[in-house]
Design an enzyme around this catalytic site. Structure first.
Site, PDB file in Angstrom:
ATOM      1  CG  HIS A   1      -0.172   0.033   2.526  1.00 18.74           C
ATOM      2  ND1 HIS A   1       0.406   1.172   3.045  1.00 18.74           N
ATOM      3  CD2 HIS A   1       0.102  -0.954   3.420  1.00 18.74           C
ATOM      4  CE1 HIS A   1       0.997   0.902   4.191  1.00 18.74           C
ATOM      5  NE2 HIS A   1       0.830  -0.387   4.437  1.00 18.74           N
TER       6      HIS A   1
ATOM      7  CD  GLU B   1       1.134  -5.448   8.671  1.00 14.32           C
ATOM      8  OE1 GLU B   1       1.421  -6.596   8.264  1.00 14.32           O
ATOM      9  OE2 GLU B   1       1.849  -4.439   8.495  1.00 14.32           O
TER      10      GLU B   1
END
Length: 291
Positions: free
Chosen positions: A84, A178
């Site tokens: 990201h 994550e």
């Protein structure tokens, strides 16, 4: 006095010898038949198998450990990791891994949005410029805000370049979230180093309440196999699969593609924000493979 007859007649020694001889003959015939079947069986089995498996492949399939990719010798789709863009958590210097928070907060910073937009244009131009043999792009993204926003920028760029998208857009996938950093969540990102130091010695550790390396490896490589199977049923050419996720997750996933132990994830080149990297499955006969 008449003596009662015995319940079973006693055989003459000659009869016993004949019975033993007959039993030996029958046993010999059965053994011969079994030997014949053993000779025939491999050829039958060979005809039934779609493709022969080597001993190495069978060992891999029987003990894959947390790396699900160890069970296959090749993947049918093409894969690319994309981290990201810069997030608000990156700017604040904090760890953001709690799904209840990260799915709604800590999206992209202004700089992160520019990074994601540039990454989308770069990926689209590369595909238009020369990647052949694919029918389109499948974008799978973590549902955390920073990854989701990055994936949307990439999707927009692909649409502008008239590149087909699988299912028409971004597919959110929780297995790309994550790594959960447990008690360290919300704290300074300088604590990552404390976790990584232990990772190098033990890929199963959960110190500080963190998710283990092997847990991440299991869920992400399992996802890749599921994607590969699903897209293989669509027919036609293969797909370019972009996996939009996070630093630790993608570092660990790379060890899966390289058939390395997950504890070595920090030895691989660091993946910067909004940077893509092709993922190529290593040769099954090699323990490590440069990508």
């Amino acid at each position: 006095v008449n003596m009662p007859m015995a319940s079973k007649a006693i055989k003459h020694p000659r009869q016993q010898a004949m019975s033993a001889t007959a039993a030996t003959i029958v046993l010999g015939l059965l053994c011969g038949l079994c030997s014949c079947l053993a000779l025939v069986q491999p050829s039958i089995g060979h005809r039934m198998k779609a493709r022969p498996q080597t001993a190495t492949m069978m060992r891999m399939a029987s003990s894959t450990g947390p790396n699900r990719l160890m069970s296959v010798s090749l993947l049918r789709q093409a894969y690319c990791a994309l981290r990201h863009g810069q997030s608000l958590a990156n700017v604040e210097g904090i760890i953001s891994s709690d799904p209840l928070i990260a799915t709604v907060q800590h999206g992209l910073s202004d700089a992160g949005k520019e990074q994601a937009r540039a990454a989308g244009n770069r990926i689209a131009e590369n595909l238009v410029g020369g990647e052949e043999g694919i029918q389109g792009v499948a974008i799978y993204s973590s549902d955390f805000a920073r990854a989701r926003e990055t994936a949307n920028f990439v999707a927009d760029a692909l649409v502008r370049h008239s590149i087909p998208l699988h299912k028409g857009g971004v597919i959110l996938e929780t297995r790309l979230r994550e790594r959960n950093f447990g008690q360290l969540n919300g704290g300074p990102d300088s604590r990552y180093g404390d976790v990584w130091e232990i990772d190098a010695d033990d890929a199963d550790h959960t110190d500080f309440g963190v998710e283990s390396v092997n847990s991440v490896l299991d869920r992400t490589t399992g996802l890749v196999l599921d994607i590969d199977d699903e897209l293989s049923t669509t027919g036609g050419k293969n797909w370019k699969c972009i996996l939009v996720a996070h630093g630790d997750v993608l570092q660990i996933l790379q060890t899966g593609f390289r058939r390395m132990d997950g504890s070595l994830h920090r030895t691989l080149p660091h993946l910067e924000t909004a940077t893509e990297r092709n993922l190529v499955l290593a040769d099954p006969y090699c323990s490590r493979h440069a990508i």
